[in-house]
Design a protein around this motif. Structure first.
Motif, PDB file in Angstrom:
ATOM      1  N   ILE A 394       0.839  -1.205   0.000  1.00 15.22           N
ATOM      2  CA  ILE A 394       0.000   0.000   0.000  1.00 15.22           C
ATOM      3  C   ILE A 394       0.872   1.252   0.000  1.00 15.22           C
ATOM      4  O   ILE A 394       0.623   2.206  -0.749  1.00 15.22           O
ATOM      5  N   LEU A 395       1.912   1.239   0.798  1.00 13.52           N
ATOM      6  CA  LEU A 395       2.830   2.385   0.838  1.00 13.52           C
ATOM      7  C   LEU A 395       3.493   2.583  -0.522  1.00 13.52           C
ATOM      8  O   LEU A 395       3.571   3.710  -1.028  1.00 13.52           O
ATOM      9  N   ALA A 396       3.973   1.500  -1.114  1.00 15.60           N
ATOM     10  CA  ALA A 396       4.645   1.601  -2.418  1.00 15.60           C
ATOM     11  C   ALA A 396       3.679   2.101  -3.489  1.00 15.60           C
ATOM     12  O   ALA A 396       4.045   2.962  -4.311  1.00 15.60           O
ATOM     13  N   ARG A 397       2.444   1.592  -3.502  1.00 13.35           N
ATOM     14  CA  ARG A 397       1.448   2.039  -4.490  1.00 13.35           C
ATOM     15  C   ARG A 397       1.174   3.532  -4.356  1.00 13.35           C
ATOM     16  O   ARG A 397       1.007   4.245  -5.356  1.00 13.35           O
ATOM     17  N   LYS A 418       6.274   9.304   9.658  1.00 16.93           N
ATOM     18  CA  LYS A 418       5.449   9.575  10.835  1.00 16.93           C
ATOM     19  C   LYS A 418       3.987   9.223  10.578  1.00 16.93           C
ATOM     20  O   LYS A 418       3.313   8.617  11.423  1.00 16.93           O
ATOM     21  N   ALA A 419       3.481   9.595   9.402  1.00 14.68           N
ATOM     22  CA  ALA A 419       2.084   9.322   9.070  1.00 14.68           C
ATOM     23  C   ALA A 419       1.828   7.823   8.935  1.00 14.68           C
ATOM     24  O   ALA A 419       0.767   7.326   9.333  1.00 14.68           O
ATOM     25  N   PHE A 420       2.805   7.099   8.382  1.00 14.21           N
ATOM     26  CA  PHE A 420       2.622   5.661   8.183  1.00 14.21           C
ATOM     27  C   PHE A 420       2.598   4.915   9.518  1.00 14.21           C
ATOM     28  O   PHE A 420       1.855   3.942   9.681  1.00 14.21           O
ATOM     29  N   VAL A 421       3.399   5.356  10.457  1.00 11.97           N
ATOM     30  CA  VAL A 421       3.373   4.751  11.796  1.00 11.97           C
ATOM     31  C   VAL A 421       1.987   4.891  12.395  1.00 11.97           C
ATOM     32  O   VAL A 421       1.414   3.925  12.936  1.00 11.97           O
ATOM     33  N   LEU A 422       1.425   6.086  12.313  1.00  5.11           N
ATOM     34  CA  LEU A 422       0.082   6.328  12.846  1.00  5.11           C
ATOM     35  C   LEU A 422      -0.955   5.484  12.105  1.00  5.11           C
ATOM     36  O   LEU A 422      -1.867   4.903  12.724  1.00  5.11           O
ATOM     37  N   PHE A 423      -0.818   5.392  10.782  1.00  8.19           N
ATOM     38  CA  PHE A 423      -1.734   4.608   9.963  1.00  8.19           C
ATOM     39  C   PHE A 423      -1.733   3.131  10.381  1.00  8.19           C
ATOM     40  O   PHE A 423      -2.790   2.514  10.545  1.00  8.19           O
ATOM     41  N   ILE A 424      -0.556   2.549  10.576  1.00  6.14           N
ATOM     42  CA  ILE A 424      -0.452   1.146  10.972  1.00  6.14           C
ATOM     43  C   ILE A 424      -1.032   0.936  12.372  1.00  6.14           C
ATOM     44  O   ILE A 424      -1.722  -0.065  12.637  1.00  6.14           O
ATOM     45  N   GLN A 425      -0.764   1.879  13.263  1.00  4.71           N
ATOM     46  CA  GLN A 425      -1.312   1.759  14.624  1.00  4.71           C
ATOM     47  C   GLN A 425      -2.840   1.739  14.595  1.00  4.71           C
ATOM     48  O   GLN A 425      -3.476   0.988  15.346  1.00  4.71           O
ATOM     49  N   GLU A 426      -3.430   2.551  13.726  1.00  8.58           N
ATOM     50  CA  GLU A 426      -4.887   2.565  13.600  1.00  8.58           C
ATOM     51  C   GLU A 426      -5.397   1.249  13.019  1.00  8.58           C
ATOM     52  O   GLU A 426      -6.431   0.714  13.461  1.00  8.58           O
ATOM     53  N   LYS A 441      -9.105  -3.823   1.983  1.00 11.05           N
ATOM     54  CA  LYS A 441      -7.785  -3.342   1.571  1.00 11.05           C
ATOM     55  C   LYS A 441      -7.855  -2.075   0.718  1.00 11.05           C
ATOM     56  O   LYS A 441      -7.114  -1.113   0.946  1.00 11.05           O
ATOM     57  N   GLU A 442      -8.720  -2.044  -0.271  1.00  7.00           N
ATOM     58  CA  GLU A 442      -8.794  -0.880  -1.149  1.00  7.00           C
ATOM     59  C   GLU A 442      -9.275   0.354  -0.397  1.00  7.00           C
ATOM     60  O   GLU A 442      -8.828   1.478  -0.667  1.00  7.00           O
ATOM     61  N   ALA A 443     -10.176   0.159   0.560  1.00 10.66           N
ATOM     62  CA  ALA A 443     -10.621   1.294   1.380  1.00 10.66           C
ATOM     63  C   ALA A 443      -9.461   1.808   2.219  1.00 10.66           C
ATOM     64  O   ALA A 443      -9.279   3.038   2.367  1.00 10.66           O
ATOM     65  N   TYR A 444      -8.668   0.880   2.765  1.00  9.03           N
ATOM     66  CA  TYR A 444      -7.492   1.288   3.541  1.00  9.03           C
ATOM     67  C   TYR A 444      -6.501   2.050   2.646  1.00  9.03           C
ATOM     68  O   TYR A 444      -5.917   3.058   3.051  1.00  9.03           O
ATOM     69  N   LEU A 449      -3.909   6.983   0.830  1.00  6.39           N
ATOM     70  CA  LEU A 449      -3.570   7.859  -0.288  1.00  6.39           C
ATOM     71  C   LEU A 449      -4.026   9.284  -0.023  1.00  6.39           C
ATOM     72  O   LEU A 449      -3.328  10.245  -0.396  1.00  6.39           O
ATOM     73  N   ASN A 450      -5.163   9.446   0.620  1.00  4.17           N
ATOM     74  CA  ASN A 450      -5.610  10.797   0.991  1.00  4.17           C
ATOM     75  C   ASN A 450      -4.612  11.465   1.930  1.00  4.17           C
ATOM     76  O   ASN A 450      -4.337  12.666   1.817  1.00  4.17           O
TER      77      ASN A 450
END
Length: 458
Positions: A394-397, A418-426, A441-444, A449-450
């Protein structure tokens, strides 16, 4: 009727060809001996370069120095050619030039009455004029450490010239050599030209001093001070990359685009890959300096396509997705094209391997691998691994969707991390199992992406 000067030149070149194998053998032996002499001081020696006088250079020197008048025959010309073999000992910093000279004076201590030169009992065939006044002042008014020497071989005396140069002096010497000494166009070597060259040399001397201070500080200071020094060193590396490649681009295509952003990204990439994680290792720093000199002395092509040395593939989903995208645009998006042209030139070896290594460094910078592998611990081990891989994908896409080289800008990468850490925690609070993750997955992905669009102001 042909001028006799050209008969003298032809016979001298013929004699040079006849002795060519011998001269090259002695050249290599001289280099080997010098490496051995400086074995205990190898840290400050970047490299030792050598060459035997070429036919073209000898032809020019015979005319320019009027050897055809001063000497009776070809053998006399070669026997009196002070730089028949040329050797250059390159050290890191200007302050080390004298240290190299001092080491030579400490080694070559036995006087030879016939020549006034000195030798060492371990190398009785090598003679150096170590007592000569150094540095010497050249015709252009600048100084250089230049020592005459000779090798005795089966009763034959072969002269060589030894120069000692810090890397910045080697840069400057190349510039002056091209601008003045080897330039066949008519230039008035007046005060204006002297001022220009003096300005170039002064700037390089300042850079040398900055590098020396930063290097010494990094070697001796506390960790809190090192962080400040690291930033300074990275800026100098970045500036060197920018200035050198801008010059090479102009030589290749006749103009230069703004390389500041690309140079900053590349400088930071090199720094985090080679310098920071090697704790300012001397070998890495010396290799980096040598690379800059290589760039300075090489021609580069900024017009023709980049061709990878092999097929690209990876089992890592992040590297595979981002890598496939970069391969598809490497010869279309000129920002990426220039970046990889510069990267592949700086990095030695197979460019496909360098490409994969670049992707690994970027991934590690964006996502702490250990941290990611300890996420989703509520799931089974096999399911947690699959979810971790999907999150990396997802990060690579999302990086591909941004469609700009700004994805590897340092500030952006820090924000993404920093944002990805928060995203994974959620996600960890939401995901029940792998099947559940795949359903959403696509919703995530669109949620992430937003967030990426917000970071990149899209």
């Amino acid at each position: 009727m042909r001028l006799s000067i050209f008969d003298t030149i032809d016979s001298t070149l013929a004699l040079l060809d006849e002795r060519n194998d011998l001269y090259h053998e002695l050249e290599q032996q001289l280099k080997s001996d010098l490496y051995a002499i400086f074995e205990a001081d190898a840290e400050m020696i970047v490299d030792i370069f050598s060459r035997v006088k070429t036919r073209e250079s000898l032809r020019e020197k015979i005319i320019r120095n009027r050897f055809y008048i001063n000497y009776d025959n070809s053998e006399d010309i070669l026997d009196n050619l002070s730089d028949l073999i040329g050797v250059s000992i390159e050290c890191r910093f200007i302050e080390e030039e004298y240290k190299v000279l001092k080491r030579l004076r400490e080694y070559f201590i036995v006087p030879d009455e016939a020549s006034g030169y000195f030798y060492n009992e371990n190398h009785p065939e090598l003679f150096l004029d170590t007592a000569s006044r150094q540095p010497q002042v050249q015709k252009n008014g600048f100084s250089i450490y230049r020592i005459d020497g000779f090798i005795m071989h089966n009763g034959m005396k072969i002269n060589f010239e030894l120069q000692i140069k810090a890397l910045v002096h080697a840069f400057w010497g190349d510039i002056e050599h091209k601008l003045v000494y080897k330039n066949t166009n008519y230039y008035v070597y007046d005060s204006f030209m002297v001022d220009i060259l003096s300005s170039i040399k002064a700037n390089l001397t300042i850079i040398d001093r900055q590098l020396s201070i930063i290097y010494n500080q990094m070697q001796n200071s506390s960790m809190s001070d090192v962080s400040i020094s690291e930033k300074s060193f990275e800026k100098i590396v970045t500036k060197a990359i920018n200035d050198l490649f801008a010059m090479k681009m102009n030589e290749s295509i006749g103009f230069t685009i703004n390389l500041k952003s690309t140079s900053s990204i590349l400088g930071h990439y090199i720094f985090i890959k080679d310098i920071r994680h090697s704790s300012m290792n001397n070998d890495r720093i010396s290799l980096l300096f040598k690379t800059f000199k290589k760039v300075n002395n090489s021609q580069m092509d900024f017009e023709n396509e980049i061709v990878l040395d092999g097929d690209f593939s990876s089992n890592d989903p992040f590297i595979q997705i981002l890598g496939e995208y970069l391969v598809s645009v490497i010869n279309i998006d000129y920002d990426w094209y220039v970046f990889f042209k510069m990267l592949f030139f700086i990095e030695p070896g197979n460019n496909t391997e360098d490409f994969v290594l670049f992707l690994k460094v970027i991934k590690n910078y964006l996502v702490d691998d250990y941290w990611l592998k300890t996420s989703f611990v509520r799931l089974s081990m096999s399911e947690s691994v699959m979810v971790q891989d999907e999150c990396a994908a997802i990060l690579a896409r999302s990086l591909v969707a941004i469609k700009t080289i700004a994805i590897i800008d340092d500030d952006k990468m820090i924000a993404v991390n920093k944002a990805f850490v928060l995203f994974i925690q959620e996600l960890e609070t939401r995901v029940i199992n792998y099947s559940d993750f795949m359903n959403y997955k696509e919703a995530y992905y669109h949620d992430w992406l937003n967030r990426m669009n917000h970071i990149f102001n899209r």
